[in-house]
Design an enzyme around this catalytic site. Structure first.
Site, PDB file in Angstrom:
ATOM      1  N   ARG A  47       0.825  -1.206   0.000  1.00  7.75           N
ATOM      2  CA  ARG A  47       0.000   0.000   0.000  1.00  7.75           C
ATOM      3  C   ARG A  47       0.861   1.259   0.000  1.00  7.75           C
ATOM      4  O   ARG A  47       0.514   2.259  -0.639  1.00  7.75           O
ATOM      5  CB  ARG A  47      -0.954  -0.009   1.196  1.00  7.75           C
ATOM      6  CG  ARG A  47      -1.979   1.121   1.150  1.00  7.75           C
ATOM      7  CD  ARG A  47      -3.004   1.010   2.262  1.00  7.75           C
ATOM      8  NE  ARG A  47      -4.015   0.010   1.952  1.00  7.75           N
ATOM      9  CZ  ARG A  47      -4.267  -1.053   2.697  1.00  7.75           C
ATOM     10  NH1 ARG A  47      -3.560  -1.263   3.792  1.00  7.75           N
ATOM     11  NH2 ARG A  47      -5.205  -1.911   2.361  1.00  7.75           N
ATOM     12  N   SER A  48       1.984   1.212   0.684  1.00  7.91           N
ATOM     13  CA  SER A  48       2.845   2.395   0.749  1.00  7.91           C
ATOM     14  C   SER A  48       3.407   2.750  -0.628  1.00  7.91           C
ATOM     15  O   SER A  48       3.494   3.936  -0.983  1.00  7.91           O
ATOM     16  CB  SER A  48       3.987   2.174   1.738  1.00  7.91           C
ATOM     17  OG  SER A  48       4.795   1.070   1.341  1.00  7.91           O
TER      18      SER A  48
END
Length: 351
Positions: free
Chosen positions: A288-289
């Site tokens: 997600r980052s």
């Protein structure tokens, strides 16, 4: 120069008159340009202009067209942003009457129950009439707007889960006794918290797109400026707002231009590879980052009027994307990012 609508001229403390807190203001502006970034989590103490900034920002955003009378503020033109009722009418060729409104800002109290958040179904009415009767909740009110949650770390974890799931999926679904109802729930989630009063679970922290840490301003001169500005505003609000109208218009145009440019911003494989290396270096879980970093860089480039992401956008995006994703060691009271190490990576050193 653009002009504000009558609604936008209602009394409010101008966004551009807020002293300091640049990180928070930038994170809010980026989400206003690209809501898909995933919201903002603000770490900090009370009295640091958090709610003032959120409400002031909405006055800078263009009014939006909505289906008249729809409790979900559906778009009259985009089927993907319609509730079932509006979509059904749209499919059957009905002209959806429209009206304009400013982006709503909805406050969620810490004591909110699940029904207050997601809404409720009248089971008895459904059984008797065969029609679904839905009482809209906070998520319906916040659709296509901003949902502001002060002290989000004090909310029940289940409620936080509901908020983040809806923010990620863009849909709110309520199920009771075998009956379900869904409606669009696309909103910018802005949460604030004081870490000293308790943390959010790491899984929930990761669901926020960006985070910033703010503190009360320590510079005496700036504190004096804050006092003077607030005093001027409270004594003659209309005159005070007039003084900042040009700056507000300039920022309004900058946000609009950023929105228009965003789809044309390109990002190279070189930058994407650098993003991946940074995520690995920061030892964050999942991917997600990486995705959020890419979205933030492209949005920041659009805000700056650029059509290509450069290392400058990488450097400025990293703190906002990774601060809340950092693992805290026992007895640590705050998260810290080794920007010297990150800058070495960005500049091609120690690959």
């Amino acid at each position: 120069m653009s002009h504000f609508t009558k609604d936008q001229k209602k009394q409010y403390f101008p966004f551009t008159a807020i002293v300091g807190q640049e990180d928070m203001k930038n994170a809010l502006i980026l989400n206003a340009i690209n809501p898909k970034i995933g919201g903002v989590l603000v770490f900090g103490e009370k009295g640091t202009a958090k709610s003032t900034a959120v409400r002031a920002l909405t006055r800078l955003l263009p009014e939006m067209d909505v289906v008249k009378g729809c409790p979900f503020h559906c778009s009259p033109d985009n089927p993907e942003e319609m509730c079932d009722d509006c979509y059904h009418r749209y499919l059957h060729g009905e002209t959806l009457e429209r009206e304009t409104m400013r982006m709503p800002v909805v406050d969620l109290p810490v004591s909110a129950t699940e029904d207050r958040v997601v809404g409720s179904l009248d089971i008895e009415a459904a059984i008797q009439t065969g029609k679904k009767k839905f009482e809209p909740g906070v998520l319906a009110m916040a659709n296509r707007g901003i949902l502001y949650v002060d002290e989000i770390n004090l909310l029940d974890d289940h409620i936080v889960d509901l908020l983040l799931d809806s923010a990620a999926m863009g849909i709110n679904t309520v199920e009771r006794e075998g009956i379900s109802f869904s409606h669009p729930a696309r909103f910018i989630l802005v949460g604030t918290m004081n870490p000293e009063e308790g943390e959010l679970r790491p899984q929930l922290l990761d669901r926020f797109g960006l985070s910033v840490e703010i503190k009360g301003i320590a510079d005496p001169q700036q504190r004096v400026k804050i006092m003077k500005l607030r005093g001027e505003y409270e004594e003659e609000p209309e005159k005070f707002m007039k003084q900042y109208e040009e700056q507000e218009c300039q920022l309004c145009n900058k946000i609009k231009n950023g929105r228009d440019l965003l789809s044309r911003v390109e990002i190279s494989d070189e930058i994407l590879l650098l993003n991946a290396r940074i995520s690995i270096e920061m030892e964050v879980d999942g991917h997600r980052s990486d995705i959020t970093l890419m979205k933030t860089e492209k949005t920041l480039a659009a805000l700056r009027g650029k059509t290509e992401v450069t290392k400058e956008e990488v450097q400025d995006s990293v703190p906002m994307v990774f601060l809340h994703r950092m693992r805290m060691l026992p007895f640590e009271t705050s998260r810290k990012i080794d920007m010297d190490r990150i800058n070495d990576m960005i500049n091609g050193e120690n690959k």
